[in-house]
Design an enzyme around this catalytic site. Sequence first.
Site, PDB file in Angstrom:
ATOM      1  N   GLY A 124       2.230   2.435   5.342  1.00 29.72           N
ATOM      2  CA  GLY A 124       3.344   1.547   5.685  1.00 29.72           C
ATOM      3  C   GLY A 124       4.075   2.019   6.929  1.00 29.72           C
ATOM      4  O   GLY A 124       4.472   1.201   7.773  1.00 29.72           O
ATOM      5  N   GLU A 150       5.569  -3.345   1.054  1.00 30.08           N
ATOM      6  CA  GLU A 150       5.696  -3.021  -0.382  1.00 30.08           C
ATOM      7  C   GLU A 150       4.960  -1.708  -0.588  1.00 30.08           C
ATOM      8  O   GLU A 150       3.730  -1.665  -0.553  1.00 30.08           O
ATOM      9  CB  GLU A 150       5.038  -4.121  -1.228  1.00 30.08           C
ATOM     10  CG  GLU A 150       5.747  -5.447  -1.209  1.00 30.08           C
ATOM     11  CD  GLU A 150       6.988  -5.456  -2.088  1.00 30.08           C
ATOM     12  OE1 GLU A 150       7.204  -4.494  -2.856  1.00 30.08           O
ATOM     13  OE2 GLU A 150       7.756  -6.415  -1.986  1.00 30.08           O
ATOM     14  N   CYS A 174       2.102   0.538  -8.906  1.00 25.78           N
ATOM     15  CA  CYS A 174       3.241   1.035  -8.124  1.00 25.78           C
ATOM     16  C   CYS A 174       4.500   1.227  -8.942  1.00 25.78           C
ATOM     17  O   CYS A 174       5.269   2.142  -8.705  1.00 25.78           O
ATOM     18  CB  CYS A 174       3.514   0.085  -6.967  1.00 25.78           C
ATOM     19  SG  CYS A 174       3.824  -1.609  -7.517  1.00 25.78           S
ATOM     20  N   GLU A 214       4.239  10.678  -5.370  1.00 23.97           N
ATOM     21  CA  GLU A 214       3.542   9.673  -6.168  1.00 23.97           C
ATOM     22  C   GLU A 214       2.134  10.172  -6.463  1.00 23.97           C
ATOM     23  O   GLU A 214       1.358  10.437  -5.542  1.00 23.97           O
ATOM     24  CB  GLU A 214       3.475   8.352  -5.384  1.00 23.97           C
ATOM     25  CG  GLU A 214       2.874   7.225  -6.183  1.00 23.97           C
ATOM     26  CD  GLU A 214       2.697   5.949  -5.360  1.00 23.97           C
ATOM     27  OE1 GLU A 214       2.179   6.029  -4.229  1.00 23.97           O
ATOM     28  OE2 GLU A 214       3.069   4.871  -5.860  1.00 23.97           O
ATOM     29  N   GLY A 250       0.839  -1.199   0.000  1.00 21.46           N
ATOM     30  CA  GLY A 250       0.000   0.000   0.000  1.00 21.46           C
ATOM     31  C   GLY A 250       0.868   1.241   0.000  1.00 21.46           C
ATOM     32  O   GLY A 250       2.039   1.201  -0.392  1.00 21.46           O
ATOM     33  N   SER A 251       0.298   2.331   0.472  1.00 21.61           N
ATOM     34  CA  SER A 251       1.006   3.612   0.412  1.00 21.61           C
ATOM     35  C   SER A 251       2.110   3.674   1.461  1.00 21.61           C
ATOM     36  O   SER A 251       2.067   2.983   2.487  1.00 21.61           O
ATOM     37  CB  SER A 251       0.013   4.750   0.642  1.00 21.61           C
ATOM     38  OG  SER A 251      -0.491   4.657   1.951  1.00 21.61           O
ATOM     39  N   THR A 252       3.075   4.537   1.209  1.00 18.47           N
ATOM     40  CA  THR A 252       4.176   4.716   2.159  1.00 18.47           C
ATOM     41  C   THR A 252       3.652   5.271   3.484  1.00 18.47           C
ATOM     42  O   THR A 252       4.120   4.872   4.556  1.00 18.47           O
ATOM     43  CB  THR A 252       5.254   5.626   1.535  1.00 18.47           C
ATOM     44  OG1 THR A 252       5.795   4.931   0.397  1.00 18.47           O
ATOM     45  CG2 THR A 252       6.382   5.934   2.499  1.00 18.47           C
TER      46      THR A 252
HETATM   47  P1  NAD Z   1      -3.406   2.518   1.407  1.00 17.11           P
HETATM   48  O1  NAD Z   1      -2.109   2.510   2.125  1.00 17.11           O
HETATM   49  O2  NAD Z   1      -4.336   3.633   1.645  1.00 17.11           O
HETATM   50  O3  NAD Z   1      -4.235   1.187   1.720  1.00 17.11           O
HETATM   51  C1  NAD Z   1      -3.689  -0.106   1.514  1.00 17.11           C
HETATM   52  C2  NAD Z   1      -4.413  -1.103   2.395  1.00 17.11           C
HETATM   53  O4  NAD Z   1      -4.140  -0.810   3.758  1.00 17.11           O
HETATM   54  C3  NAD Z   1      -5.925  -1.093   2.273  1.00 17.11           C
HETATM   55  O5  NAD Z   1      -6.375  -2.423   2.360  1.00 17.11           O
HETATM   56  C4  NAD Z   1      -6.372  -0.285   3.488  1.00 17.11           C
HETATM   57  O6  NAD Z   1      -7.686  -0.610   3.904  1.00 17.11           O
HETATM   58  C5  NAD Z   1      -5.356  -0.702   4.518  1.00 17.11           C
HETATM   59  N1  NAD Z   1      -5.082   0.239   5.602  1.00 17.11           N
HETATM   60  C6  NAD Z   1      -5.244   1.579   5.615  1.00 17.11           C
HETATM   61  N2  NAD Z   1      -4.813   2.099   6.783  1.00 17.11           N
HETATM   62  C7  NAD Z   1      -4.358   1.066   7.523  1.00 17.11           C
HETATM   63  C8  NAD Z   1      -3.755   0.960   8.822  1.00 17.11           C
HETATM   64  N3  NAD Z   1      -3.542   2.025   9.588  1.00 17.11           N
HETATM   65  N4  NAD Z   1      -3.379  -0.264   9.260  1.00 17.11           N
HETATM   66  C9  NAD Z   1      -3.558  -1.361   8.490  1.00 17.11           C
HETATM   67  N5  NAD Z   1      -4.125  -1.321   7.259  1.00 17.11           N
HETATM   68  C10 NAD Z   1      -4.517  -0.121   6.780  1.00 17.11           C
HETATM   69  O7  NAD Z   1      -3.011   2.408  -0.144  1.00 17.11           O
HETATM   70  P2  NAD Z   1      -3.975   2.472  -1.413  1.00 17.11           P
HETATM   71  O8  NAD Z   1      -4.308   3.868  -1.722  1.00 17.11           O
HETATM   72  O9  NAD Z   1      -5.066   1.493  -1.248  1.00 17.11           O
HETATM   73  O10 NAD Z   1      -3.004   1.884  -2.544  1.00 17.11           O
HETATM   74  C11 NAD Z   1      -2.161   2.634  -3.335  1.00 17.11           C
HETATM   75  C12 NAD Z   1      -0.738   2.573  -2.848  1.00 17.11           C
HETATM   76  O11 NAD Z   1      -0.243   1.215  -2.871  1.00 17.11           O
HETATM   77  C13 NAD Z   1       0.238   3.349  -3.727  1.00 17.11           C
HETATM   78  O12 NAD Z   1       1.112   4.093  -2.912  1.00 17.11           O
HETATM   79  C14 NAD Z   1       1.002   2.262  -4.475  1.00 17.11           C
HETATM   80  O13 NAD Z   1       2.285   2.644  -4.920  1.00 17.11           O
HETATM   81  C15 NAD Z   1       1.069   1.203  -3.442  1.00 17.11           C
HETATM   82  N6  NAD Z   1       1.355  -0.099  -4.063  1.00 17.11           N
HETATM   83  C16 NAD Z   1       2.603  -0.650  -3.861  1.00 17.11           C
HETATM   84  C17 NAD Z   1       2.921  -1.857  -4.486  1.00 17.11           C
HETATM   85  C18 NAD Z   1       4.278  -2.490  -4.284  1.00 17.11           C
HETATM   86  O14 NAD Z   1       4.423  -3.676  -4.581  1.00 17.11           O
HETATM   87  N7  NAD Z   1       5.283  -1.783  -3.805  1.00 17.11           N
HETATM   88  C19 NAD Z   1       1.975  -2.498  -5.287  1.00 17.11           C
HETATM   89  C20 NAD Z   1       0.719  -1.897  -5.471  1.00 17.11           C
HETATM   90  C21 NAD Z   1       0.421  -0.694  -4.849  1.00 17.11           C
END
Ligand code: NAD
Length: 503
Positions: free
Chosen positions: A252, A269, A303, A402, A247-249
Amino acid sequence: MGDNMADSVSSAFDADIELGSRILSSFHVDGRWVRPDGEQAVELISPATGRPIAAVVLGSTTDVDRAVHAARRAFDTGPWPRWSGPERARMLSRLSAAIASRLPLLSRLWTWEVGAPVRFADLFVPTLTAMMDYYAGLASTTAFEELRATRAGHARVVRQPAGVAALIAPWNAQSPILGYKLGAALAAGCTVVIKAPPETPFDALVIADCAQEAGLPPGVLNVVVGDAVAGAHLVSNAGIDKVSFTGSTATGKLIAKACADRMTRVTLELGGKSAAVVLDDAELDATLAALVPFTMPFSGQICFAQTRILVPRRLEQKFVEAYTAVIGGLQCGDPWDGATQIGPVASRRQRDRVLKYIETGRSEGARLTTGGGVAPECGEGFYVQPTVFAGVTPDMTIAREEIFGPVAAIMAYDDVDQAVGLANDSDFGLSGSIFTRDLERGYSVARRIRSGNVCVNGLEVAPNVPFGGFKQSGIGREGGPEGLGAFLEEQAIYLPTPLGAPS
Ligand code: NAD
């Protein structure tokens, strides 16, 4: 466009028939379909039309706890972690075969839920079974125990499953990402809780249905749908031993902090702002053909999108004109149309975010060469024109953050050292690419890029090769034996005299 397209879009997927009421209204816990405890429902909005298409129940903390409890019991007392690698491999292959028959459904689901163009979804969804098959192979060939001689006798190094794993993936690519996580976690002998996001709630539940069909022991694979509250509850749950997050940095970092509290193992990731470095000997047409599909795949919501394009200053004008012409000519519109190259972005929020970045690019002095706004001619959904900025400098927001939308930034450089410096001048380090006629030169420039994955003259992500990021793009790797290692703990057992050969 108007009503005709809206009709074709809304009739393209019948959720009641294709998914059925069980997947639409239940979670999967302990091998059974269960009614959610959570009562809050949110609407799933079609990005293609902007209209509601389904109601999604958000899991409560009780739902999360129940799933963790089932996974914990399956790990502590069930057969799965105790099976040999080849036994787990056979079950993984059965699961993969069950999923293979649903790949067309999972592909259509990606288009329905978040608007991925069908040609893109058809290409990337099979990553799910490719990863399951790869990890089935690895489960049958990996030595989970190894003998090492010591001064006093010998030690057995046992690669134990890390325990109960929380798998959290974003909305942008549920099926492919779950292929990486689930394949490696199950091959290692972990039991899992998947927290599916509300934007793509049903993909993981289809996979759970396949797991039931394949005969995976109860409690090994559990799925709840939930938002950030459920996610945060899951990663800090005392029953979780390992978190695998994509997910997002920003999220993360929150998860890393939550995991630090209990030293929970964590793989992250995260986001990217990857650079494509076009060297001065690159052939223009071949470079455009290889680069364009990866500058804004799935409307830039991937990503590893190559969103910064670095070109030699003396070739800048020619490159900008040619690149702008190709991007400006991409076919945009209905994601269900097999000819569509750019569909909508996934949500209203995502569209507004991307438009804000485009506005910032303009106001900070970048030169817009194509796109730059919404695309109402494509429909009533969340369509943003494919957009190119030239004359971008490294201090500009659109060169640093990003965007996760169909926006590319072209930057000029004077020599290769400066190009490498620009490519590395980023908080992120996920992906990158080099374009050149000279592969030796491409390889030596690639070695200087501080990113987890760099491709010369194209882009590939292969199951047996580690994928992941340097810097703020993450910690750890998925794919390859490295991805399996992320779900294992090494245990050393010292013995004075050998037992038999390890299995
Ligand atoms: P996000 O971080 O908002 O959410 C990702 C997931 O985390 C969702 O399932 C969300 O419900 C959950 N989540 C949100 N807050 C949380 C918390 N505090 N604790 C635990 N879980 C939580 O990201 P997004 O907007 O859904 O996705 C886009 C991002 O993902 C972009 O930054 C993209 O670059 C990244 N991404 C990375 C890769 C990689 O392999 N590096 C692959 C695909 C996407």
